[in-house]
Design an enzyme around this catalytic site. Sequence first.
Site, short mmCIF file in Angstrom:
data_model
loop_
_atom_site.label_atom_id
_atom_site.label_comp_id
_atom_site.label_asym_id
_atom_site.label_seq_id
_atom_site.Cartn_x
_atom_site.Cartn_y
_atom_site.Cartn_z
N GLN A 18 2.96 10.39 -0.56
CA GLN A 18 2.86 9.00 -0.15
C GLN A 18 3.85 8.68 0.96
O GLN A 18 5.04 8.99 0.83
CB GLN A 18 3.14 8.12 -1.38
CG GLN A 18 3.08 6.64 -1.13
CD GLN A 18 4.23 5.91 -1.77
OE1 GLN A 18 5.38 6.25 -1.55
NE2 GLN A 18 3.92 4.91 -2.56
N GLY A 19 3.39 8.09 2.03
CA GLY A 19 4.28 7.73 3.14
C GLY A 19 4.31 6.25 3.42
O GLY A 19 3.56 5.75 4.25
N TYR A 20 5.13 5.54 2.68
CA TYR A 20 5.25 4.08 2.89
C TYR A 20 6.56 3.77 3.62
O TYR A 20 6.57 3.23 4.71
CB TYR A 20 5.30 3.36 1.55
CG TYR A 20 3.97 3.12 0.90
CD1 TYR A 20 2.82 3.78 1.33
CD2 TYR A 20 3.85 2.22 -0.15
CE1 TYR A 20 1.60 3.54 0.72
CE2 TYR A 20 2.63 1.98 -0.76
CZ TYR A 20 1.51 2.65 -0.33
OH TYR A 20 0.33 2.41 -0.95
N SER A 21 7.69 4.09 2.97
CA SER A 21 9.01 3.66 3.44
C SER A 21 9.36 4.27 4.78
O SER A 21 8.96 5.40 5.09
CB SER A 21 10.09 4.06 2.45
OG SER A 21 9.88 3.44 1.23
N SER A 76 8.05 11.70 -1.54
CA SER A 76 8.26 12.70 -2.60
C SER A 76 7.40 13.92 -2.37
O SER A 76 6.20 13.79 -2.14
CB SER A 76 7.87 12.13 -3.96
OG SER A 76 8.57 10.96 -4.21
N GLU A 106 2.31 1.89 -8.72
CA GLU A 106 3.57 2.62 -8.67
C GLU A 106 4.56 2.02 -9.66
O GLU A 106 5.24 2.72 -10.39
CB GLU A 106 4.14 2.58 -7.26
CG GLU A 106 5.30 3.55 -7.08
CD GLU A 106 5.83 3.55 -5.66
OE1 GLU A 106 5.37 2.72 -4.84
OE2 GLU A 106 6.72 4.36 -5.38
N GLU A 109 15.44 -6.75 -7.40
CA GLU A 109 15.51 -8.05 -6.74
C GLU A 109 14.12 -8.48 -6.25
O GLU A 109 13.75 -9.66 -6.36
CB GLU A 109 16.48 -8.00 -5.55
CG GLU A 109 17.94 -7.83 -5.96
CD GLU A 109 18.30 -6.41 -6.37
OE1 GLU A 109 17.52 -5.48 -6.06
OE2 GLU A 109 19.36 -6.21 -7.00
#
Lengths: 386, 386, 368, 368
Positions: free
Chosen positions: B134-137, B169, B252, B372
């Site tokens: 997964q490539g989000y951040s 990951s 997730e 948060e």
Amino acid sequence: MLDITDPNAFRSAIRMWLDDNCPVEMRDGQNTPDHICWGGKNWAYESDAQQIWLERASALGLTVPTWPREYGGAGLERTREKIYREELARINARLPLQSFGIWMLGPALLNFGTHEQKETYLPPIARGEIRWCQGYSEPGAGSDLASVQTKCEDMGDHWLVNGQKIWTSYADKADAIFALVRTDKDAPKHKGISFLLIDMAAKGVSTKPIRLISGSSPFCETFFDDVKVPKGHVVGDVNRGWDVAKYLLTHEREMISGGGTGVSGGRALGAVIADAYPDGLTDTSLRAQAMDAEIDALAISLTIDRYKDQSLTGQGTGHASAMLKYMGTELNKTRHELIMSANGSDALDWDAGLAAPWLRTKANSIEGGTSEVMLGIIARRVLDLK
Amino acid sequence: MLDITDPNAFRSAIRMWLDDNCPVEMRDGQNTPDHICWGGKNWAYESDAQQIWLERASALGLTVPTWPREYGGAGLERTREKIYREELARINARLPLQSFGIWMLGPALLNFGTHEQKETYLPPIARGEIRWCQGYSEPGAGSDLASVQTKCEDMGDHWLVNGQKIWTSYADKADAIFALVRTDKDAPKHKGISFLLIDMAAKGVSTKPIRLISGSSPFCETFFDDVKVPKGHVVGDVNRGWDVAKYLLTHEREMISGGGTGVSGGRALGAVIADAYPDGLTDTSLRAQAMDAEIDALAISLTIDRYKDQSLTGQGTGHASAMLKYMGTELNKTRHELIMSANGSDALDWDAGLAAPWLRTKANSIEGGTSEVMLGIIARRVLDLK
Amino acid sequence: MAKLVRTEEETMLAEMARGFLDDAAPVGHLRKLRDAGEIHDPVLWTQMVAMGWAGILIPEDAGGSDMGFSAACVLAQEMGKTLATSPFLSTAVIAATALRQAGATLAMRAIASGQSIYALAIDEHAKFAPENTQLMATADGNGFQLNGHKAFVVDGGLADRVLVLARTDGGLTLFDIAANSAGLTTTQNNMIDSRNAAALSFDNVAATGDDIVGTINDAMSVLQPALAAGQAALAAETIGLATAAMDMTVSYLKERSQFGVKISSFQALQHRAAHLWCETEVTTSAVLNAGRALDENPCDATLAVSLAKARAIRTAKLAVVEGVQMHGGIGMTDEFDMGFYMKRARVAAEWLGDYGYHAEQIARLRGF
Amino acid sequence: MAKLVRTEEETMLAEMARGFLDDAAPVGHLRKLRDAGEIHDPVLWTQMVAMGWAGILIPEDAGGSDMGFSAACVLAQEMGKTLATSPFLSTAVIAATALRQAGATLAMRAIASGQSIYALAIDEHAKFAPENTQLMATADGNGFQLNGHKAFVVDGGLADRVLVLARTDGGLTLFDIAANSAGLTTTQNNMIDSRNAAALSFDNVAATGDDIVGTINDAMSVLQPALAAGQAALAAETIGLATAAMDMTVSYLKERSQFGVKISSFQALQHRAAHLWCETEVTTSAVLNAGRALDENPCDATLAVSLAKARAIRTAKLAVVEGVQMHGGIGMTDEFDMGFYMKRARVAAEWLGDYGYHAEQIARLRGF
């Protein structure tokens, strides 16, 4: 005696003076609200001893030891003041007089008042002749103290005041009130406020007591209905009353924060627990919480000492008062929760006398600036987070 | 077997099938990352049994029991899926396959993919043939996942991708990546993002592992340097990738939140404490904290059950995933703090194997949406505070 | 086990109860009773009896509706929301369960019909500790003489009958005696939550073998499930009051402006309110589960019940403390209802075992 | 008691130390040691010795500077800020204090001159419990044979000499033996904070009467003040690391933007950071007070010392947990220093008594 500058010699002189002058009945350490000598025109002394003690102390200015002698004080600088207070504590003496005049109006006048105002107002405070109350909060304002709506119009030869205050402690017993009023409704919120002195006996002033969840309270609502106030009754500059108020908020915070440590006022939690459980407290959860609270109480108490010592050595303490207000009041709430728990169902009866103080502590983190306001002050002014 | 609709009959059939087909070596309940069968082109099976178990389960679609049969699933609705999972748990069976393809890309494709995309991508995921990451951040984006900077230009017959992802990951082990890329840099932040499928073997893709405070980690940085991607590899509409991403974030969160209960994954705190202190834990403070944490673990576990039951009865669970993510991950941190404390100085040696998991839990409340962010979601969407 | 979702029947029961209580017993009702110096509203209880609430745990052949513990918890939870005051817990939950365990049909019938109000006299000191019972029941001819005292007897001032836990020769025994028995003195406490609790003093109070609930020297086999039922219902009442206090607070945050903006926009308050909501959600599950566990087997529900009670105590404390703090000054005034919630939460935290008591139960059952 | 403000001398000492440590032993120094697989930097320790730090608690006639416990805490606090790693606590604080109580001038001289590095071997299990010592010192002719094991011997892998607490016929006795004594096996631990600790195994290790520190069967009269000094200095180190972690975090909040604004503008983070600052302020007082109490009477400082240690453990834990969380993902990377602070805080929390141990001491001394 007040001219002795050598600390040791001063201590001996004070000790001797206290020996001779502090009545034995006033040596019971009772400085709780019920036993405070508040003074004022209608004051009913608890005992002859209370009256004698006030007269003797005020004659020397020792009701307000750090105030200048010309305004009814004893003119002591901090070192000698500390010695005086230590000697009072040593014999477990009550304070001869406590009042909002001493705690708040006096410091405000000393910093912002004219010489004439100081001469007029300070000596009667020092002698316990006039009892003052504080009028800051208004209904619906909450933490936003600067949102003052009470209207104060300039009528040429006098001010005309209309509006309402809330949370005025002992307004029903006070002779006069120092209040924030709005003298310029068009200016930015903080710029149109003045700090005004109002006679509670003036026409148009009325009060109504507030009942709290903890029972009856010293708080009142105070109403001003076309009240005339002489022009000279503004402290500081007109429209600059917020400066005075800010200065005083610091004082108020210092007053409230001491409660949780079991040093000023309440008993140490450890002692309360030990009483309730003479064979030791075995409940794991309660005992663990009591340990945490006792640790915090001791450390906060040391912090109060540290800040005092820092002031004595001339080091600033930053926004220490906000910190102590926050930590002290939160601890005090925890402490009373634990006292309730420790006393189990016994504490659930009003007549046990534990519930009212417990409920009352819930206001500690609201009055004099909420915990949220304190954290905001620390974040902005100490940590520069904005 | 998959056509049996009666729950009891289905349970018997599954039980019999498992008896016959799940290898004994796969009945050790080991579902920790070290023993997961991730699949993929370069997958090295831990054992023959692992391979046989994957082949037998995927042949029936039981690696992805709820997916439609036409896409490699078993087509089970929730009630029968639950029965299947209960039967797996009963014999302590490992899951035959786990992967980001199953957890995330599959649900995304099922909801947003074209029929062709589903046919192309889903069956290989179900059979464990292709491993996805997964490539989000992106570096510096943190919780602000929509601040995607990775550039994806429309070159007519293909996309051209340049940029960098972080926290991917197992990127170094994956065959392909599903990533958020910016296809319109002039549109408002959330409106110019697309959800793109990229072959990790494509020219210009490289990875670099990230070392964590807990030691080596599955996380990588992933770099795209003039990577060409076929036009058809966008899932959902171009510039509407944020809708897909939001949908998946919920999945997730559900994955991460289970960790703290001692039900899915780690052992119950009570059991850990009981092991470390066979004669009972007498330290008041630690015991009190362990009690609190065990109480929370049990109640959160029940809440997971309750939400599952609610879904089964067709009742919505609101923003339950944000709540479980927050409560579950915070509890997991507390739980590992207590495991460290309970094991005292023994736990301070890396070789004791307790410190790495302890440190790793600190990321639980950051990854997949910080605590948060979760609290913000609940405040806005559940409580309507804004 | 049954699902952790309310059944349709339970949802209907809750809605019915809510409608009735909002109308007949809102917080203002408790305030009125308090201001009038009253501890009980017989009319309200009569209405509850008429709706079948008194018999909710009593078999149909004894005049009850036998709806089970989960249903009783549903009612208690709704009562907690409005702080309705009634002898429901002492009578319809605790006493009814004990009497049912003992097969005391006549006594159950009296409860279901509203003829008897019961109180449970168990504590003798400030903390819940049934096993430390000192009140003596000394054999005297064919009967017993009861001597000793009981503290914190909830509804003790309005009950017709009292279940008394006493020490007998070979263990503990539960007696069912009339509240006006000779030698029994009841002293009303001035309770902070404005409900009723009393101290009871026993001076040669006579009881017969017929007054024993269950078997002599074996009080616990009837009392243990009754206590569990009471604890679960009290946990339900407590989560009810916690959610109501939270709802009041969240509404207030949306109404109130300060520094020129709605205070609901303050992130620190948002996060605290959100955290509180999470806590209530988690506790709600534990409460639901306690009802289910009791319905499955009332003699083997300790873990579930203690879990519900412990979580409820903690959650309600947070809800009322945050409630007062977030309301600011007006939360402290008696005029506002939050104080009533805070006081009820404190009483509920002590009754039938405090947090520490239930946490110990859980730790023990979890093996540490 | 002396004032709870640093004296001018102490302030100067702190500034000097800070200057030195920022330069010679910043966090990067510990990182370099770790990456090189080293547990100790002899050059750094030599420099510390040269500055007189090794002899800070040793009398001038034994080669020390005798500056007192408050001064030692000042140094430890500064060392905590940069996570400087050295045998200062084991050698210059704990061993020096024990040896001074025993009047062991030669041994003290060896410490002050940098000739000896000491470790204290006291724990045998996972938790600090000196009174449960099982390592036996059996009388053997004119001497003793030591048999048993010790765990978590901080600096045990680099020490020349070891102070070993052993059980003798009539109580506990402290021995001062060479680390390379025959029969003494040292096993390095792979510590999470990259400092040194070892497990020691004693197999018929010989000791003589001369090796006894203080009096036989009376270890505690020399060890108790030494432990108190070590605990206070460790508390100082811990509050040092807590404030440094907090400062890093506060700086980060001001630098970092998210959702288009500085994250320092988020009220929830502001309040948490402010709360953390309050906690550090309060703990700072307790640490200062512990030094003062030790300077007044090292044998009667338990309350002050346990208070400092307990508060420091709690504050540091909060500081590093909030530190990682507020840094987000990068706080979790090894590349960033926050992890080093978190690991040191954990080790400091266990060494010389954990929170529960010190909380018990306090409760006992406060009478409950």
